[in-house]
Design a protein around this motif. Sequence first.
Motif, PDB file in Angstrom:
ATOM      1  N   LEU A  86      74.554 -22.597   6.793  1.00  0.00           N
ATOM      2  CA  LEU A  86      75.965 -22.370   6.516  1.00  0.00           C
ATOM      3  C   LEU A  86      76.825 -22.911   7.646  1.00  0.00           C
ATOM      4  O   LEU A  86      76.349 -23.092   8.769  1.00  0.00           O
ATOM      5  N   PRO A  87      78.119 -23.153   7.403  1.00  0.00           N
ATOM      6  CA  PRO A  87      79.003 -23.635   8.464  1.00  0.00           C
ATOM      7  C   PRO A  87      79.301 -22.551   9.493  1.00  0.00           C
ATOM      8  O   PRO A  87      79.068 -21.359   9.246  1.00  0.00           O
ATOM      9  N   HIS A  88      79.813 -22.980  10.656  1.00  0.00           N
ATOM     10  CA  HIS A  88      80.091 -22.021  11.725  1.00  0.00           C
ATOM     11  C   HIS A  88      81.072 -20.954  11.243  1.00  0.00           C
ATOM     12  O   HIS A  88      81.863 -21.174  10.333  1.00  0.00           O
ATOM     13  N   GLY A  89      80.997 -19.802  11.854  1.00  0.00           N
ATOM     14  CA  GLY A  89      81.829 -18.685  11.445  1.00  0.00           C
ATOM     15  C   GLY A  89      81.198 -17.926  10.309  1.00  0.00           C
ATOM     16  O   GLY A  89      80.781 -16.774  10.456  1.00  0.00           O
ATOM     17  N   ALA A  90      81.094 -18.556   9.153  1.00  0.00           N
ATOM     18  CA  ALA A  90      80.432 -17.930   8.002  1.00  0.00           C
ATOM     19  C   ALA A  90      78.959 -17.693   8.286  1.00  0.00           C
ATOM     20  O   ALA A  90      78.377 -16.698   7.827  1.00  0.00           O
ATOM     21  N   SER A  91      78.341 -18.585   9.046  1.00  0.00           N
ATOM     22  CA  SER A  91      76.919 -18.443   9.333  1.00  0.00           C
ATOM     23  C   SER A  91      76.646 -17.215  10.177  1.00  0.00           C
ATOM     24  O   SER A  91      75.714 -16.455   9.916  1.00  0.00           O
ATOM     25  N   ALA A  92      77.460 -16.992  11.214  1.00  0.00           N
ATOM     26  CA  ALA A  92      77.216 -15.864  12.123  1.00  0.00           C
ATOM     27  C   ALA A  92      77.203 -14.543  11.384  1.00  0.00           C
ATOM     28  O   ALA A  92      76.392 -13.656  11.688  1.00  0.00           O
ATOM     29  N   GLU A  93      78.099 -14.368  10.421  1.00  0.00           N
ATOM     30  CA  GLU A  93      78.132 -13.127   9.644  1.00  0.00           C
ATOM     31  C   GLU A  93      76.839 -12.944   8.859  1.00  0.00           C
ATOM     32  O   GLU A  93      76.275 -11.843   8.806  1.00  0.00           O
ATOM     33  N   SER A  94      76.366 -14.012   8.239  1.00  0.00           N
ATOM     34  CA  SER A  94      75.133 -13.933   7.460  1.00  0.00           C
ATOM     35  C   SER A  94      73.927 -13.707   8.364  1.00  0.00           C
ATOM     36  O   SER A  94      73.021 -12.924   8.025  1.00  0.00           O
ATOM     37  N   VAL A  95      73.899 -14.393   9.500  1.00  0.00           N
ATOM     38  CA  VAL A  95      72.800 -14.208  10.456  1.00  0.00           C
ATOM     39  C   VAL A  95      72.749 -12.757  10.919  1.00  0.00           C
ATOM     40  O   VAL A  95      71.668 -12.145  10.989  1.00  0.00           O
ATOM     41  N   ARG A  96      73.898 -12.197  11.236  1.00  0.00           N
ATOM     42  CA  ARG A  96      73.963 -10.786  11.663  1.00  0.00           C
ATOM     43  C   ARG A  96      73.393  -9.873  10.584  1.00  0.00           C
ATOM     44  O   ARG A  96      72.548  -9.010  10.857  1.00  0.00           O
ATOM     45  N   ASP A  97      73.834 -10.061   9.346  1.00  0.00           N
ATOM     46  CA  ASP A  97      73.385  -9.189   8.261  1.00  0.00           C
ATOM     47  C   ASP A  97      71.889  -9.333   8.001  1.00  0.00           C
ATOM     48  O   ASP A  97      71.195  -8.345   7.716  1.00  0.00           O
ATOM     49  N   LEU A  98      71.384 -10.549   8.097  1.00  0.00           N
ATOM     50  CA  LEU A  98      69.958 -10.775   7.885  1.00  0.00           C
ATOM     51  C   LEU A  98      69.127 -10.156   9.001  1.00  0.00           C
ATOM     52  O   LEU A  98      68.107  -9.504   8.743  1.00  0.00           O
ATOM     53  N   ALA A  99      69.558 -10.374  10.250  1.00  0.00           N
ATOM     54  CA  ALA A  99      68.824  -9.823  11.385  1.00  0.00           C
ATOM     55  C   ALA A  99      68.797  -8.298  11.334  1.00  0.00           C
ATOM     56  O   ALA A  99      67.765  -7.670  11.613  1.00  0.00           O
ATOM     57  N   LEU A 100      69.915  -7.681  10.965  1.00  0.00           N
ATOM     58  CA  LEU A 100      69.970  -6.223  10.865  1.00  0.00           C
ATOM     59  C   LEU A 100      69.129  -5.703   9.711  1.00  0.00           C
ATOM     60  O   LEU A 100      68.699  -4.543   9.707  1.00  0.00           O
ATOM     61  N   ALA A 101      68.874  -6.573   8.717  1.00  0.00           N
ATOM     62  CA  ALA A 101      68.002  -6.196   7.597  1.00  0.00           C
ATOM     63  C   ALA A 101      66.527  -6.346   7.954  1.00  0.00           C
ATOM     64  O   ALA A 101      65.655  -5.970   7.152  1.00  0.00           O
TER      65      ALA A 101
END
Length: 353
Positions: free
Chosen positions: A83-98
């Motif tokens: 994903l592009p920057h900004g949007a990617s960080a949110e998804s990475v955070r949610d995935l890592a927390l999962a």
Amino acid sequence: MQENLSNMIRVALIGSTGYTALEVARILLSHEKAELTIATSRSDEGKPLSEIHPSLAGRCDVALQPFDPKTIAENADVAMCCLPHGASAESVRDLALAGIRVIDFSADFRLSSVPLYEKWYGVTHPWPDRVGNVVYGMPEFFGDEIANADVVANPGCYPTSAIMPLAPLVKAGLIEADDIIVDSKSGVSGAGRSPKLGTLYCEANESIAAYAIASHRHGPEMQDLIHRIADKTVNVLFTPHLTPMDRGILSTIYARPVLQDNDTVESVSSRLMAQLRDTYRDHPFVHVVDHLPATKHVAMTNHVQMTVRVSGNEDQPGRVIIVCAIDNLSKGASGAAIQNMNVMFGIDQMTGL
């Protein structure tokens, strides 16, 4: 997360419509220890991946799903976030927390500080606590950290072609760190798959153009990572160019040598080549060569070729000229991600590559 009862590494592809996602899927088709089990898209839910990427027809028909971290964590061991920057960080955070390990293709976790990131990317970072605390995905320098990482920041394509030849020479004190010029040419796929005026056929064909002079976001990444590897502050002047080819990066790098008594062009060249060969002796994807590298030499591979020349008269060495070639979609993106995945899961890093 569901227990993985197979011997295969289950891979999730997050953001599946771009060139890097296609390259990941293509590599996984021949990977003997990993398989694509889930793919997501915000705009093409329900479609088979092969409808988005027709070259996968009959080979990879995974249906695109909405982004749901819980479902992804239940069906995959690692997520590749394209994903592009900004949007990617949110998804990475949610995935890592999962509870799933993540390889992030964006620049959101590459840089060492929040102010540096927000200055160059112009957005507020959605997971600032992890900036500076995510391993940079270059196994040649950070292999031990990658092996145990929950999140890996996949390197930028241009930075890979500059960091790999420069960091060992700066660290060894063989070139001046405050006067480095990186002149890079990239294929059009480096600009992504979304239509843009400058990448239209009639604009890019039979032409070469510089862009983002003294303002490209990969310049700070080069400086930041060389500093982290070599523990020396560097000054890099970076100019990218768009060339009318599908894929590949050729970087020509200029630096000043740190001279010793009675140095000649030959002695400086030999010293620099020896340092690069010593650095990469045990790294199978990096080749220090005597010939001049070209993008065709590394196309469709995860390999890197680099060499050194020195200008000047025989007994008066001048500038150091380094030439480095990579494939921007492989070692510059998806191939590097597969290499990182292999390291993360303790298998031979060349598997599938």
